[in-house]
Design a protein around this motif. Structure first.
Motif, short mmCIF file in Angstrom:
data_model
loop_
_atom_site.label_atom_id
_atom_site.label_comp_id
_atom_site.label_asym_id
_atom_site.label_seq_id
_atom_site.Cartn_x
_atom_site.Cartn_y
_atom_site.Cartn_z
N CYS A 156 0.81 -1.17 0.00
CA CYS A 156 -0.02 -0.05 0.07
C CYS A 156 0.94 1.49 0.22
CB CYS A 156 -0.75 0.03 1.17
SG CYS A 156 -2.23 -1.16 1.19
N VAL A 157 1.80 1.32 0.86
CA VAL A 157 2.77 2.36 1.20
C VAL A 157 3.45 2.66 -0.18
CG1 VAL A 157 4.64 3.51 2.22
CG2 VAL A 157 2.96 2.28 3.64
N LEU A 158 4.00 1.58 -0.79
CA LEU A 158 4.89 1.98 -2.03
C LEU A 158 3.85 2.17 -3.51
CD1 LEU A 158 7.39 -1.16 -1.80
CD2 LEU A 158 8.00 1.42 -1.41
N SER A 159 2.69 1.42 -3.36
CA SER A 159 1.84 2.24 -4.53
C SER A 159 1.49 3.54 -4.33
CB SER A 159 0.59 1.19 -4.37
OG SER A 159 0.98 -0.30 -4.43
N PHE A 160 1.00 3.90 -3.20
CA PHE A 160 0.42 5.29 -3.09
C PHE A 160 1.83 6.26 -3.28
CE2 PHE A 160 -3.49 3.16 -1.65
CZ PHE A 160 -4.25 4.19 -2.09
N ALA A 161 3.06 5.92 -2.84
CA ALA A 161 3.95 6.75 -2.87
C ALA A 161 4.23 7.02 -4.24
CB ALA A 161 5.13 6.27 -1.89
N THR A 162 4.67 5.83 -5.03
CA THR A 162 5.03 5.92 -6.18
C THR A 162 3.79 6.85 -7.11
OG1 THR A 162 3.98 3.87 -6.92
CG2 THR A 162 6.48 3.91 -6.51
N ARG A 163 2.66 6.84 -7.05
CA ARG A 163 1.91 7.47 -7.75
C ARG A 163 1.71 9.11 -7.46
NH1 ARG A 163 2.89 2.53 -8.93
NH2 ARG A 163 1.84 1.56 -10.62
N PHE A 164 1.69 9.38 -5.96
CA PHE A 164 1.52 10.67 -5.62
C PHE A 164 2.92 11.66 -5.74
CE2 PHE A 164 -2.55 8.82 -4.33
CZ PHE A 164 -3.42 9.83 -4.19
N TRP A 165 3.77 11.10 -5.75
CA TRP A 165 4.94 11.81 -5.84
C TRP A 165 5.02 12.71 -7.03
CZ3 TRP A 165 9.20 12.88 -2.80
CH2 TRP A 165 10.19 13.57 -3.56
N ARG A 166 5.34 13.94 -6.54
CA ARG A 166 5.34 14.99 -7.51
C ARG A 166 4.06 15.04 -8.37
NH1 ARG A 166 10.13 17.46 -9.26
NH2 ARG A 166 9.42 17.64 -11.36
N LEU A 167 2.91 14.72 -7.86
CA LEU A 167 1.78 14.89 -8.53
C LEU A 167 1.25 16.39 -9.15
CD1 LEU A 167 -0.76 12.85 -9.18
CD2 LEU A 167 -1.81 13.57 -7.20
N SER A 168 1.88 17.20 -8.52
CA SER A 168 1.51 18.64 -8.92
C SER A 168 2.29 19.10 -10.10
CB SER A 168 1.87 19.69 -7.75
OG SER A 168 3.26 19.41 -7.60
N GLU A 169 3.33 18.13 -10.62
CA GLU A 169 4.15 18.49 -11.76
C GLU A 169 3.84 17.49 -13.10
OE1 GLU A 169 6.19 20.80 -12.05
OE2 GLU A 169 5.81 21.59 -9.95
N PRO A 170 3.69 18.28 -14.49
CA PRO A 170 3.74 19.66 -14.49
C PRO A 170 2.32 19.98 -14.20
CG PRO A 170 3.26 18.55 -16.57
CD PRO A 170 3.44 17.43 -15.46
N ALA A 171 2.55 21.66 -13.88
CA ALA A 171 0.86 22.16 -13.48
C ALA A 171 0.52 22.71 -14.86
CB ALA A 171 1.37 23.50 -12.54
N LYS A 172 0.54 21.63 -15.95
CA LYS A 172 0.15 22.03 -17.27
C LYS A 172 -1.05 21.02 -17.67
CE LYS A 172 3.29 25.50 -17.87
NZ LYS A 172 3.08 26.82 -18.06
N VAL A 173 -1.89 21.23 -18.63
CA VAL A 173 -2.51 20.10 -19.48
C VAL A 173 -1.60 19.27 -20.26
CG1 VAL A 173 -4.41 19.64 -21.02
CG2 VAL A 173 -4.53 21.64 -19.67
N VAL A 174 -1.84 17.86 -19.80
CA VAL A 174 -0.97 16.95 -20.33
C VAL A 174 -1.68 15.99 -21.20
CG1 VAL A 174 0.51 15.06 -19.92
CG2 VAL A 174 0.79 16.94 -18.62
N PHE A 175 -1.32 15.68 -22.53
CA PHE A 175 -1.97 14.39 -23.36
C PHE A 175 -3.58 14.69 -23.33
CE2 PHE A 175 -2.56 9.86 -24.33
CZ PHE A 175 -2.22 9.94 -25.52
N ASP A 176 -4.05 13.56 -22.91
CA ASP A 176 -5.47 13.29 -23.18
C ASP A 176 -6.25 14.14 -21.89
OD1 ASP A 176 -5.43 12.27 -25.45
OD2 ASP A 176 -5.97 10.22 -25.01
N GLU A 177 -5.37 14.61 -20.99
CA GLU A 177 -6.27 15.75 -20.14
C GLU A 177 -7.19 16.60 -20.98
OE1 GLU A 177 -3.80 15.55 -16.11
OE2 GLU A 177 -3.26 16.98 -17.56
N VAL A 178 -6.63 16.90 -21.96
CA VAL A 178 -7.55 17.97 -23.00
C VAL A 178 -8.82 17.40 -23.24
CG1 VAL A 178 -5.53 18.95 -24.17
CG2 VAL A 178 -6.62 16.95 -24.94
#
Length: 782
Positions: free
Chosen positions: A65-87
């Protein structure tokens, strides 16, 4: 008495041959001798002191659980731009929050979940995610909160994969290794950290797998509350998976295959079930795995329609009857009946091209040597233009007396006008060139099986009068009812040649100015024969509405929910199949397991930063090797069985076929169907298949390192090395060491490629180029 004991023993042996799982039955276990009771069952967790075992599994679960969430949430704020299919998916969430109708090829659930996440943090949908690299902070978008949902789903996917491996009987090191192959995969991390749908799809698919396995393990406690709970949970999870993307059909097919195999075993008369009992089993599975998921799946669309009540960018995809119910739709305010002698424009439903003509002519000879009529060109033109205008002229009874005389209705007499009605035959005069639309027995320029459409001057047109007559046929319309602009979809069919006006995606060469070809199609009901009247110019029409009419109050028949659902579902399937336009980052299914191509999601020259979807090659290659090992070992075992050599035994083979076999079939059903698809495909279409491939590989290594060797400690030096990798229980030191080394290699690969996953950038171009292991990886600035 002896005969009775003999019959009883034969009966028990027969049951064992039919289904070795009977070894798990409590009443059967009581009849086993003492030595048999102490022997571990293959695929079952080996008995350890209760507290120690639970503690070990609890610690392992916490680590995952710890490793799964840590690797997914690390630097979640970067980049502060629209990326790929987020459009796309960010935009769709905004449309939900605005209540504005849109169209997408995917079912609603995933986008509804993103919209719900935005709603909970106070987002109002003001931002439309128009372009990649648009700034979230400048536009005050709570993008971190929106990204937290897919990141959480991506982390929970690993958790359920770990629990699934535990349920099928893997030891702690085996289950941890399987989780490590997923935790430290760069592609899963990349896909989970953005506002995309795949992490939700993967989570629900793993929940479906986990639930079905829990249900299957209760097969000897049928119809108990717990049995019903897990069977129902499986159905719910299947609906959730399909509600995110249509590829959820793959996990449905995997569970479906397993269910059919299970029912086939139950049908065997030697299982002792009556037909009534078997029917109960069948009905229970049909209820929970077919009707329950279908009902839940439909509910997603009910919510979809209930929220999206306002006219929006998705209107044009839908039928006029559908559009008419949307608030603010042009079909409410700008729809009218069509008087004869009106100047009109025809617009194609799918291509948004207008029926167009101009003075230029078809070339005498085409590139393939065929000959044209050199007539005036008729094309599909995607812009408004005076050359799109046509006059509607009624049949001249002097030129064709076979048509009946038309009697004006009381309304038409009062208004001194005649309206175009469904089924009427008309002539279409091109206003700018004063010529009449005609088709004849000459092949069209791009499609030799279709007829050329051109125009003729009046003298020639009158001499060929029947060829210039066209029947206006409203699709699903009432006979003789008024034809309405924008609201009615229609076909225009030639009176003499029985071909419909057809416009397709084919583009004419330079002589046709790159416009769409228009021709006569003998298949009258093909979808690309569908048009509607767009603009109506007549003295009675003002701003698209006829004088004296109130279109907003017109009492039109409303579509039922089922009609709306079937229309949208059909459009989703057809448009998804039509996504064939080439893309620079598309790839073929055969390349996916070997990570031969990636996808560029986002990049900036500043700091050589980029996000590039790429699987960790060390985990992906390990996974596909392990999966192929299963195939090779399965085939070898069957060959040896044919020669009378049984190395596995019934119990081991049962676990091998049912547990690892289920994972293997699920992997195959998530990969192989893509070879049959004609649409553009990308690496992310393999991510769910990769998860099951990694789980299969972990189970195969478990089989080699622990299962095969558990009862071989007494063997001598000639024993194969793989059988010395273990002791009983959760594996010996060598087995732990072997998996630890593989895990360490995976972690190093994840770290090496992590700048491409997190967009953290590179100090120098040489550092970036060092990550380009294969020439087919088209990294930016490398």
């Amino acid at each position: 008495m002896a005969d009775e004991k003999l019959r009883k023993r034969k009966s028990e042996k027969a049951l064992e041959k039919i289904d070795q799982s009977s070894l798990d039955k409590p009443d059967k276990a009581e009849k086993l001798d003492k030595s048999e009771k102490t022997k571990p069952k293959y695929g079952d967790q080996v008995k350890r002191p209760r507290n120690a075992t639970e503690t070990m599994w609890g610690i392992s679960f916490f680590i995952v659980c710890v490793l799964s969430f840590a690797t997914r949430f690390w630097r979640l704020s970067e980049p502060a731009k629209v990326v790929f299919d987020e459009v796309h998916f960010g935009k769709f969430a905004s449309y939900y929050l605005r209540g504005t109708y849109f169209f997408d090829v995917h079912p609603p659930l995933g986008k509804l979940m993103i919209a719900a996440a935005g709603y909970l943090v106070g987002y109002d949908g003001h931002f439309l995610f128009e372009n990649i690299n648009d700034d979230y902070i400048e536009n005050k978008v709570p993008y971190i909160s929106l990204r937290m949902l897919p990141a959480s789903c991506g982390a929970l996917t690993i958790v359920f994969a770990f629990l699934t491996l535990k349920e099928i009987g893997l030891s702690i090191p085996g289950a941890l290794f399987g989780a490590a192959l997923l935790i430290f995969d760069n592609s899963l991390v990349t896909q989970s950290r953005l506002i995309l749908l795949d992490s939700m799809l993967m989570l629900f698919a793993l929940m479906s797998t986990f639930s079905y396995i829990k249900f299957y393990k209760l097969r000897h406690r049928e119809f108990t509350p717990l049995w019903w709970t897990w069977l129902s949970a499986t159905g719910v999870c299947l609906a959730l998976t399909l509600g995110v993307k249509m590829v959820g059909l793959f996990i449905i097919s995997a569970v479906g295959v397993a269910t059919l195999v299970d029912l086939w075993r139950l049908l065997d008369i030697q299982r002792g079930l009556t037909l009534r009992q078997f029917t109960r089993h069948f009905a229970a599975r049909a209820l929970c795995l077919i009707f329950l998921p279908l009902g839940i799946y439909l509910s997603f669309f009910y919510v979809h329609f209930a929220i999206l009540k306002k006219s929006g960018p998705g209107d044009a995809f839908m039928s006029p009857a559908f559009q008419a119910e949307l608030i603010g739709s042009d079909l409410r305010s700008r729809s009218s009946a069509i008087p004869y002698s009106a100047n009109v424009t025809f617009k194609h439903r799918d291509l948004s091209a207008f029926l167009h003509s101009h003075a230029d002519r078809y070339p005498r000879t085409y590139d393939d040597g065929r000959i044209s009529s050199e007539g005036q060109q008729v094309t599909g033109y995607p812009h408004r233009d005076l050359n799109n205008h046509w006059e509607i002229i009624p049949v001249d009874l002097e030129l064709n007396p076979s048509f009946p005389t038309y009697e004006l209705s009381a309304e038409e007499k009062e208004r001194n006008v005649r309206y175009l009605r469904n089924g009427d035959h008309v002539r279409l005069r091109h206003i700018r060139t004063n010529t009449f639309l005609v088709t004849h027995d000459v092949a069209s320029s791009l499609m030799s099986t279709h007829m050329e459409i051109t125009t003729l001057p009046q003298v020639t047109a009158d001499a060929r009068y029947n060829e210039t007559l066209w029947k206006v046929e409203v699709i699903d319309g009432e006979k003789d009812a008024k034809v309405l602009s924008r609201r009615h979809h229609l076909r225009v069919i030639n009176y003499q040649h029985r071909v419909a006006i057809h416009c397709h995606k084919g583009i004419l060469p330079d002589w046709g100015f790159g416009q769409h070809e228009v021709n006569g199609n003998k298949n009258q009901h093909e979808s690309y024969n569908t048009w509607f009247f767009d603009e109506i110019m007549h003295e009675r029409i003002v701003n698209g509405t006829e004088i004296g009419e109130e279109p907003e109050k017109r009492d039109d028949k409303k579509l039922s929910f089922v009609q709306k659902f079937l229309e949208l579902q059909g459009l989703m399937i057809s448009h998804n199949a039509g996504l064939t336009k080439p893309h620079p980052y598309s790839s073929t299914p055969i390349t996916w397991p070997f990570v031969l191509r990636g996808i560029s999601f986002w990049e900036t020259k500043e700091g050589l930063k980029q996000i590039y979807l790429l699987g960790n090659p060390l985990t992906w290659w390990t996974s596909i090797i392990g999966t192929m090992m299963y195939v090779a070992m399965w085939i070898l075992d069957r060959i040896l069985l044919r020669r009378g050599l049984d190395d596995f035994g019934f119990a081991v083979r049962r676990w091998w076929d049912r547990s690892i076999g289920f994972l293997f079939v699920t992997w195959a059903l998530h990969w192989l169907p893509h070879f049959l698809m004609g649409r553009m495909l990308f690496l992310h279409h393999y991510l769910l298949a990769y998860i099951f491939s990694a789980m299969t590989a972990a189970a195969v290594l478990e089989f080699i390192g622990r299962i095969v060797g558990e009862d071989t400690a007494h063997l001598g030096p000639s024993t194969p090395a793989s059988k010395w990798l273990t002791s009983r229980g959760h594996g010996g030191p060598f087995y732990w060491l072997f998996l630890s080394v593989l895990s360490a290699v995976s972690i190093w690969g994840f770290w090496w490629f992590s700048p491409l996953s997190y967009g953290s950038g590179f100090a120098t171009q040489a550092d970036l180029r060092a990550r380009k292991w294969l020439s087919s990886w088209d990294l930016q600035h490398a």
